[in-house]
Design an enzyme around this catalytic site. Structure first.
Site, mmCIF file in Angstrom:
data_model
loop_
_atom_site.group_PDB
_atom_site.id
_atom_site.type_symbol
_atom_site.label_atom_id
_atom_site.label_comp_id
_atom_site.label_asym_id
_atom_site.label_seq_id
_atom_site.Cartn_x
_atom_site.Cartn_y
_atom_site.Cartn_z
ATOM 1 C CB ALA A 83 -0.739 -0.175 1.042
ATOM 2 C CE1 TYR A 147 5.358 6.138 -3.935
ATOM 3 C CE2 TYR A 147 7.839 6.496 -5.081
ATOM 4 C CZ TYR A 147 6.007 5.734 -4.259
ATOM 5 O OH TYR A 147 5.657 4.669 -5.184
HETATM 6 N N1 CAA Z 1 13.540 17.763 -12.697
HETATM 7 C C1 CAA Z 1 13.762 18.803 -12.499
HETATM 8 N N2 CAA Z 1 13.326 19.701 -13.149
HETATM 9 C C2 CAA Z 1 12.228 19.840 -13.234
HETATM 10 C C3 CAA Z 1 10.850 18.420 -13.430
HETATM 11 C C4 CAA Z 1 12.579 17.719 -12.848
HETATM 12 N N3 CAA Z 1 11.984 16.182 -13.341
HETATM 13 N N4 CAA Z 1 9.972 18.143 -13.428
HETATM 14 C C5 CAA Z 1 9.816 19.454 -13.265
HETATM 15 N N5 CAA Z 1 10.850 19.780 -12.913
HETATM 16 C C6 CAA Z 1 11.207 21.615 -13.306
HETATM 17 C C7 CAA Z 1 10.256 22.377 -14.119
HETATM 18 O O1 CAA Z 1 10.428 22.868 -15.229
HETATM 19 C C8 CAA Z 1 9.357 23.675 -14.420
HETATM 20 O O2 CAA Z 1 10.818 24.508 -14.204
HETATM 21 P P1 CAA Z 1 10.456 26.630 -13.814
HETATM 22 O O3 CAA Z 1 9.945 26.850 -12.782
HETATM 23 O O4 CAA Z 1 12.543 26.667 -14.039
HETATM 24 O O5 CAA Z 1 9.675 26.407 -15.184
HETATM 25 C C9 CAA Z 1 9.123 23.823 -12.094
HETATM 26 O O6 CAA Z 1 10.362 22.307 -12.482
HETATM 27 C C10 CAA Z 1 8.194 22.646 -11.779
HETATM 28 O O7 CAA Z 1 7.253 23.899 -11.328
HETATM 29 P P2 CAA Z 1 5.543 23.887 -11.182
HETATM 30 O O8 CAA Z 1 5.484 25.111 -9.977
HETATM 31 O O9 CAA Z 1 5.375 23.956 -12.470
HETATM 32 O O10 CAA Z 1 6.144 22.657 -10.786
HETATM 33 P P3 CAA Z 1 4.610 22.211 -9.726
HETATM 34 O O11 CAA Z 1 4.262 22.659 -8.268
HETATM 35 O O12 CAA Z 1 3.170 22.482 -10.588
HETATM 36 O O13 CAA Z 1 4.743 21.185 -9.654
HETATM 37 C C11 CAA Z 1 5.425 18.805 -10.776
HETATM 38 C C12 CAA Z 1 4.759 19.612 -10.571
HETATM 39 C C13 CAA Z 1 4.576 17.815 -9.158
HETATM 40 C C14 CAA Z 1 6.841 18.850 -10.051
HETATM 41 C C15 CAA Z 1 4.848 17.887 -11.065
HETATM 42 O O14 CAA Z 1 5.290 18.055 -12.710
HETATM 43 C C16 CAA Z 1 4.912 16.146 -11.101
HETATM 44 O O15 CAA Z 1 4.177 15.391 -10.686
HETATM 45 N N6 CAA Z 1 6.059 15.600 -11.591
HETATM 46 C C17 CAA Z 1 6.251 14.365 -11.343
HETATM 47 C C18 CAA Z 1 6.736 13.542 -10.438
HETATM 48 C C19 CAA Z 1 6.775 12.531 -10.685
HETATM 49 O O16 CAA Z 1 7.718 12.296 -11.347
HETATM 50 N N7 CAA Z 1 6.625 11.181 -9.777
HETATM 51 C C20 CAA Z 1 6.204 10.054 -9.709
HETATM 52 C C21 CAA Z 1 5.207 9.656 -10.166
HETATM 53 S S1 CAA Z 1 5.096 7.713 -9.623
HETATM 54 C C22 CAA Z 1 5.990 7.249 -8.656
HETATM 55 O O17 CAA Z 1 6.061 7.429 -8.060
HETATM 56 C C23 CAA Z 1 5.557 5.732 -8.671
HETATM 57 C C24 CAA Z 1 7.388 5.669 -8.523
HETATM 58 O O18 CAA Z 1 7.269 4.656 -7.249
HETATM 59 C C25 CAA Z 1 8.214 5.355 -10.122
#
Ligand code: CAA
Length: 240
Positions: A83, A147
């Site tokens: 979970a 996480y």
């Molecule tokens: N690396 C570097 N920079 C990143 C990035 C990354 N991977 N992802 C986003 N950024 C940057 C963006 O380019 C943006 O930069 P700027 O401000 O210079 O434009 C900034 O970070 C994001 O700012 P935001 O204000 O848009 O961010 P937000 O508050 O809206 O958050 C987020 C967005 C939550 C990061 C969204 O992009 C997201 O969900 N990302 C995915 C994260 C992820 O990979 N999660 C894994 C889920 S799956 C899982 O967890 C299962 C598993 O075990 C594998």
């Protein structure tokens, strides 16, 4: 006699695939869920697997739920702590609540799930503890300080239990899935998901069944000398 297996979060995503694979291997399986009664009922209807409802983040609920499972199916031989939730945000935006809910469910939830079954496993001289960690516990992930901390914590957890359980016939191992085609990964913004897939040498997301097969192996007698290990299943995205 069939062994009994408990899978938390076992009615959806990777957990559902694990529950089904264990059942196919002949285990009596109990799958837990936290909220959606209708989906759980449909899961039982489809698979014949019994479901039990409790919040893995709550120790007393977990202990009482596990007692009910053991009453219904017998002592738990295999426990799969699966979970988990995400609440992603860049660290500067992450709230204390986002930190706490993920730690409580993903990491304390593992304690709550394994602790009540541990004494019985010790007494009976057999047990399989399998914790579903993540690639992001191994490599870290932007927006997942909470996480990733829990998933890295899983690895220390199984390495410690491995040392404590080995002389009692208990193994404790972790599986680290990479990005798998589940609701959790589909909730990531599409552009971000596409960027992630481009980093996976296999060129695709994994399937839940590919993780379930790691679990059935770790649950089986074939894995008896594997203890405190991590199986990474991530399409070549990261080598730990
Ligand atoms: N690396 C570097 N920079 C990143 C990035 C990354 N991977 N992802 C986003 N950024 C940057 C963006 O380019 C943006 O930069 P700027 O401000 O210079 O434009 C900034 O970070 C994001 O700012 P935001 O204000 O848009 O961010 P937000 O508050 O809206 O958050 C987020 C967005 C939550 C990061 C969204 O992009 C997201 O969900 N990302 C995915 C994260 C992820 O990979 N999660 C894994 C889920 S799956 C899982 O967890 C299962 C598993 O075990 C594998």
């Amino acid at each position: 006699m069939a062994r009994t297996a408990l899978v938390t979060g076992g009615t959806r995503g990777i957990g559902a695939a694990i529950s089904k694979a264990l059942k196919a291997d002949g285990y009596d399986v109990a799958a837990t869920y936290a909220g959606n009664d209708e989906k759980a009922a449909a899961f039982t209807e489809e698979t014949g697997i019994k479901t039990f409802k409790w919040n893995a983040a709550d120790y007393d609920e977990s202990k009482a739920g596990i007692a009910k499972v053991e009453e219904a199916l017998g002592p738990i031989d295999v426990v799969v702590a699966n979970a988990g939730i995400t609440s992603d945000a860049p660290f500067h935006k992450m709230t204390p609540d986002q930190w706490k809910e993920v730690i409580d469910t993903n990491l304390t939830g593992v304690f709550n799930t394994v602790h009540p079954v541990w004494p019985g496993m010790r007494e009976r001289g057999f047990g399989r503890v399998i914790v579903i960690s993540s690639i992001n516990g191994q490599k870290g992930q932007f927006a997942q300080a909470n996480y990733a901390a829990t998933k890295a914590g899983d690895l220390g957890f199984v390495k410690s239990l491995a040392q404590e359980g080995a002389s009692k016939g208990i193994t404790a191992n972790a599986v680290c899935p990479g990005y798998i085609a589940t609701e959790m990964v589909m909730a990531v913004p599409e552009k971000v998901r596409e960027a992630i897939i481009s980093q996976i040498p296999a060129g695709r997301l994994g399937e839940p069944e590919e993780i379930a097969r790691c679990v059935t192996f770790l649950a089986s007698d074939d894995s008896s000398f594997i203890n405190g290990s991590t199986i990474s299943a991530n399409g070549g995205q990261y080598f730990a």
